[in-house]
Design a protein around this motif. Structure first.
Motif, PDB file in Angstrom:
ATOM      1  N   THR A 151      -7.086   1.339 -13.343  1.00 55.85           N
ATOM      2  CA  THR A 151      -7.819   0.429 -12.465  1.00 55.85           C
ATOM      3  C   THR A 151      -9.184   1.005 -12.122  1.00 55.85           C
ATOM      4  O   THR A 151      -9.522   2.131 -12.521  1.00 55.85           O
ATOM      5  CB  THR A 151      -7.035   0.193 -11.156  1.00 55.85           C
ATOM      6  OG1 THR A 151      -7.122   1.390 -10.344  1.00 55.85           O
ATOM      7  CG2 THR A 151      -5.563  -0.115 -11.433  1.00 55.85           C
ATOM      8  N   GLN A 152      -9.937   0.249 -11.338  1.00 61.57           N
ATOM      9  CA  GLN A 152     -11.241   0.738 -10.898  1.00 61.57           C
ATOM     10  C   GLN A 152     -11.097   1.929  -9.957  1.00 61.57           C
ATOM     11  O   GLN A 152     -12.046   2.655  -9.694  1.00 61.57           O
ATOM     12  CB  GLN A 152     -12.011  -0.387 -10.195  1.00 61.57           C
ATOM     13  CG  GLN A 152     -11.295  -0.941  -8.963  1.00 61.57           C
ATOM     14  CD  GLN A 152     -12.086  -2.039  -8.287  1.00 61.57           C
ATOM     15  OE1 GLN A 152     -13.320  -1.967  -8.215  1.00 61.57           O
ATOM     16  NE2 GLN A 152     -11.399  -3.064  -7.809  1.00 61.57           N
ATOM     17  N   TYR A 153      -9.889   2.129  -9.444  1.00 58.69           N
ATOM     18  CA  TYR A 153      -9.628   3.259  -8.547  1.00 58.69           C
ATOM     19  C   TYR A 153      -9.068   4.464  -9.303  1.00 58.69           C
ATOM     20  O   TYR A 153      -8.735   5.481  -8.701  1.00 58.69           O
ATOM     21  CB  TYR A 153      -8.635   2.852  -7.452  1.00 58.69           C
ATOM     22  CG  TYR A 153      -9.012   1.578  -6.748  1.00 58.69           C
ATOM     23  CD1 TYR A 153     -10.115   1.534  -5.888  1.00 58.69           C
ATOM     24  CD2 TYR A 153      -8.285   0.406  -6.969  1.00 58.69           C
ATOM     25  CE1 TYR A 153     -10.466   0.350  -5.246  1.00 58.69           C
ATOM     26  CE2 TYR A 153      -8.630  -0.777  -6.332  1.00 58.69           C
ATOM     27  CZ  TYR A 153      -9.730  -0.793  -5.475  1.00 58.69           C
ATOM     28  OH  TYR A 153     -10.081  -1.969  -4.852  1.00 58.69           O
TER      29      TYR A 153
ATOM     30  N   CYS B  77       0.838  -1.218   0.000  1.00 60.07           N
ATOM     31  CA  CYS B  77       0.000   0.000   0.000  1.00 60.07           C
ATOM     32  C   CYS B  77       0.862   1.252   0.000  1.00 60.07           C
ATOM     33  O   CYS B  77       0.574   2.218  -0.692  1.00 60.07           O
ATOM     34  CB  CYS B  77      -0.934  -0.010   1.217  1.00 60.07           C
ATOM     35  SG  CYS B  77      -2.165  -1.329   1.148  1.00 60.07           S
TER      36      CYS B  77
END
Length: 520
Positions: free
Chosen positions: A54-56, A5
């Motif tokens: 990405t989905q983010y 992260c």
């Protein structure tokens, strides 16, 4: 998991370059402990960082903290740095190839050129010891407009431009996620050129004012008789409309005069074609690249006061010639491969400046010019000195500068603005790096401000001093690691005492408003 992260968050500050359609595939990045995975479309890889959609949203991930899974995963051991460069043929045809070949020679690489079609070619860079392919630098040479179009279409990493980026292009680039291309780190001046008025050798006209040049371009001056030439119509030749050189002509000569280009213009696709056409047209005039005048005759720029400026390597480098045209590289907010970054660093090195000069362009290596090699600058100062106050200021300037040398690194401001122009912004970085390297240790460096002659002399002196202080501050802020105790850095001002051009025109006043650097 925490490491993965953190790597993702830290890497959000970086952006990678575009990749070919073959790499635009779904991949999965998995943290080394297997606790976190991220799936998305691979947009780029520079040998160190992955860029994914990405989905983010668009994310950039440090490759050292993850494993890549999927057919689209790039090879980590046989990575090849791909770089795509598009835009000005003036820059891309000769200058960039010369720089790449010199860069390869100095870094232990071999550079092999492959011509794909007249406008497309690439260099394959191979390690001479291992024989391993390490880079592919692909070029599309056309014009500045096409270069920015390729950048906005995600088909180029770098734009070669013969003009500054326009506001509309800045807005489109920001919308496309390419960052603010007006930021100092998003562009650099590669070399210097100039827009030089040229005529046929048999044309008796030897000089022209920028005002008359604008009148010719707009169609308000149509006969050579008005300029002391033959009783014949003026024919205008320019580069193609998409050329940065042609657009620079309109931006620099027509826009300030609030005029539009005349309809009857003969266009040429290359600089060589333009110069050849002018040399053969006894009644033609064109704006040519300083690097490619051919057999045509260059005209000086003059004004009613009699001062005259001609395009020469030194007058272009100092920006004393008012139609100097910086040659830009524009880079979006993307992390380029390490090999590409090394090449861009090389373009600012002393060896690269030699390559630039040999290619026919004006380099940015600073030169020290003694007083006796500064042409008619001091003559101009004598001519404009008026009254006892003017003569006193002339004597003060002469005493101060006579034992010093002028550095060709000069600074000028955008019209009607306190912002340094493009060439000067590049000069700030160049001078800052010289200070950091200790090039001027043990010497005195003086920023000297000059103004135009409009308004009271005392006010002009104050403005000139303020400009000198502004440039000094900008250079010192950029020279973060310089030991300023090793060099004496001062400011001085002489106001309107040394004009470069006539003050009775906007372009002349613009040329006169400057900050020079003098050394002792």
């Amino acid at each position: 998991m925490r490491y993965f992260c953190a790597a993702v968050l830290a890497a959000l500050f970086f952006v990678l370059g575009p990749v070919s359609g073959a790499l635009a595939q779904d991949i999965t990045l998995r943290s080394r402990d297997g606790g976190v995975e991220l799936t998305g479309t691979l947009l780029g890889f520079d040998g160190e960082f992955y860029r994914l959609r990405t989905q983010y949203g668009e994310l950039t991930v440090d490759g050292s903290g993850v494993f890549c899974e999927g057919v689209g995963c790039p090879s980590l051991t046989d990575y090849v740095a791909d770089l795509s460069i598009s835009g000005s043929a003036t820059i891309g045809t000769v200058l960039m190839p010369a720089l790449i070949e010199s860069f390869a020679l100095r870094t232990g690489l071999s550079a092999v050129r492959e011509d794909l079609d007249p406008a497309l070619f690439q260099y394959k860079l191979t390690d001479t010891k291992s024989g391993k392919l390490v880079g592919r630098f692909a070029f599309r040479v056309s014009n500045t407009d096409e270069g920015f179009a390729d950048l906005l279409g995600d088909d180029a990493d770098i734009v070669m431009a013969l003009r500054e980026i326009r506001r509309s292009e800045v807005a489109l680039a920001r919308e496309a996620g390419l960052g603010d291309l007006l930021h100092p780190n998003r562009s650099r001046v590669l070399a210097l050129d100039a827009m030089v008025p040229i005529v046929a050798p048999i044309n008796p006209v030897d000089a022209i004012s920028p005002t008359d040049l604008s009148r010719i371009l707009s169609g308000n001056l149509v006969n050579w008789r008005e300029l002391g030439g033959p009783d014949a119509p003026v024919t205008v030749h320019l580069r193609d409309a998409g050329s940065g050189l042609s657009q620079g002509v309109e931006d620099r000569l027509l826009t300030p005069a609030r005029s539009e280009l005349r309809a009857e213009v003969i266009r040429h696709s290359t600089n060589a074609e333009l110069a050849t056409a002018i040399a053969r047209d006894p009644f033609g005039i064109g704006l040519a690249s300083f690097s490619e005048i051919g057999n045509a005759k260059p005209l000086g720029l003059t004004g009613p006061c009699g001062f005259q400026l001609r395009a020469a390597r030194r007058s272009i480098k100092t920006e004393d010639f008012p139609l100097t045209a910086p040659m830009f590289l524009y880079l979006p907010a993307r992390r380029l491969p390490a090999l590409a970054r090394e090449f861009l660093t090389f373009t600012r090195s002393p060896p690269a400046q030699i390559v630039i000069r040999r290619a026919g362009f004006v380099d940015q290596a600073p030169e020290e010019v003694p007083v006796d090699l500064q042409g008619n600058r001091f003559t101009n100062a004598i001519l404009v000195a008026e009254g006892e106050g003017g003569l006193d200021e002339l004597r003060r300037m002469t005493r101060t500068l006579s034992e010093m040398r002028r550095l060709t690194t000069s600074f000028r401001f955008e019209a009607g603005s306190s912002r340094l122009d493009a060439q000067s912004r590049s000069n700030v970085q160049q001078l800052a790096r010289s200070l950091e390297s200790g090039a001027y240790d043990g010497r005195k460096l003086v920023f000297v401000g000059f103004s135009d002659g409009q308004g009271p002399a005392q006010s002009n002196m104050a403005i000139a001093r303020k400009r000198a202080e502004t440039v000094r501050r900008a250079v010192l802020e950029a020279a973060e690691t310089a030991d300023t105790n090793q060099v004496e850095i001062l400011t001085e001002a002489f106001g309107e005492a040394m004009p470069m051009a006539c003050d009775n025109s906007a372009w002349g006043r613009q040329v006169n408003r400057r900050v020079e650097v003098w050394l002792k």
